[in-house]
Each structure stands twice: as structure tokens, then as C-alpha cells.
Design a protein around this motif. Structure first.
Motif: not given
Length: 221
Positions: A214-221, A211
């Protein structure tokens, strides 16, 4: 890398991890159980002292911060694999072990993907309790293996009725079979309960970590 005492303890713990499994390759039981139990407890104790010494003596390092969680995971994963095999794939061991192993692999892969960003996701107190619960559960289950061997060895040649008579006190217990059986019985249930608690904490901390990532994964997308 500086060979400080905390770093040395961490490296020793890392080497102790495969040593737990190796004990069962070179020694017969119950000596293998005794050696694995002693090695695991000794390594688990260093997990506390290396961190405490590093903070108290101001010897914290990037090498130690990197290697410490690797050593912890190696200890837990290898020990759980050994216990699962020794239990004959008992579902009461296999199911929580699967949860723990899945979480550790998943989080390790997530950390690798996040790279430097993973360092911003701090270890929580619950995660530390998770590690403690895992190590205590594993130590108790290794102890159960010791008791189990002596129960089998000291009851050798007894039929079921005589075994029950000794445990019930109807026949003189010359070897202390009742005490060993109680150790086997209670260490099994305590170890399994602790392992399920550890699996629950492992699952909760894994979800919490995902959880937060998740914000870091979204930024990496």
C-alpha cells in the motif's frame, strides 16, 4: 544467464508444470495419475533443492530469483486446475482452489504494477509455509485419484451389499480392497483439509502482501 545447477532445476520445474496436465491427455488412468503424481513430487522436491544449492554453492542469480516464483505458481495453478476438473467441480475442492488462484493472480498483477519496487517486499516464512501446504495438499489429492481408480476397478461387478461386506470383513478380501478404500478415504479428507489450510495461508499472505504494498501504491499515485 549462467546455466548453474539451481537454474537448471528451476527450468525443469517450470517445464514439469504443464507436464502434469499433459499426462491426462496421453495416458489412461490410473497411469496418468501415477505419472502426474511422480512428476509433481519430483518438481516439488527441486523447489527445495534449487534454493538450498544456490545458497550453499553461492550460485544465486537474478534469473533464478525471477524464475523460481514463476515456476512455483505455474506448478500450483496448473495442478489445481487439473484436480478441480478431475473432482467434477466438487465445491470442497473448487472453493479453496478459487481462493488460491485469485490470490496468485492478484499478487502477480500487483508485483507487475510495482515493477522494481516489488523486490523490496521479501518473501516471509509464512509464505514459504503456504507454498509447502499447497504442494503437499496437491500431492495427496493426486494420490487420492490413484486410490479412487483402484477402488472402482477392484469393486467392478459388486453390488452395494457385497462391497460393504468386503469392507466389513464379512467376505474375504482377496484383492486388498479394504486397504485401497482406506487409502482413498483418508487421502481425500487429508487432501481437502490440507487444501483448505493452504487456502487460508494463501489468503493471509495475500492480504499481508497487499498491506505492505500500500505505501508504494500511494507513492505511485
Amino acid at each position: 544467464m549462467t546455466w548453474t545447477l539451481p537454474n537448471i532445476l528451476t527450468v525443469l520445474r517450470l517445464f514439469a508444470a504443464p507436464g502434469v496436465a499433459i499426462m491426462f491427455l496421453y495416458f489412461a488412468r490410473p497411469w496418468a495419475d501415477w505419472y502426474a503424481l511422480a512428476l509433481f513430487i519430483g518438481a516439488a522436491v527441486t523447489d527445495f533443492f534449487d534454493g538450498w544449492i544456490a545458497r550453499a554453492w553461492k550460485q544465486e542469480s537474478k534469473f533464478g530469483a525471477m524464475l523460481d516464483p514463476i515456476a512455483d505458481k505455474a506448478m500450483v495453478i496448473i495442478a489445481i486446475a487439473v484436480l478441480t476438473a478431475l473432482s467434477g467441480m466438487n465445491p470442497w475442492i473448487l472453493l479453496p482452489a478459487t481462493v488460491i488462484l485469485f490470490r496468485e493472480v492478484f499478487v502477480s498483477g500487483l508485483r507487475e504494477f510495482l515493477g522494481d519496487t516489488a523486490g523490496t517486499l521479501k518473501v516471509t516464512k509464512l509464505a514459504k509455509w503456504k507454498t509447502t501446504a499447497q504442494m503437499v495438499a496437491i500431492a495427496v489429492l493426486f494420490a487420492q485419484g490413484v486410490f479412487e481408480h483402484y477402488v472402482v476397478m477392484w469393486s467392478y461387478g459388486m453390488d452395494e451389499q457385497m462391497f460393504r461386506d468386503v469392507l466389513n470383513g464379512d467376505v474375504e478380501d482377496e484383492l486388498g480392497l479394504r486397504m485401497v478404500y482406506d487409502g482413498y478415504y483418508y487421502s481425500w479428507f487429508l487432501g481437502v483439509i490440507l487444501l483448505w489450510i493452504a487456502a487460508l495461508l494463501t489468503l493471509i499472505t495475500g492480504i499481508d502482501y497487499f498491506r505492505k504494498a500500500l505505501p508504494h501504491l500511494k507513492e505511485s499515485a
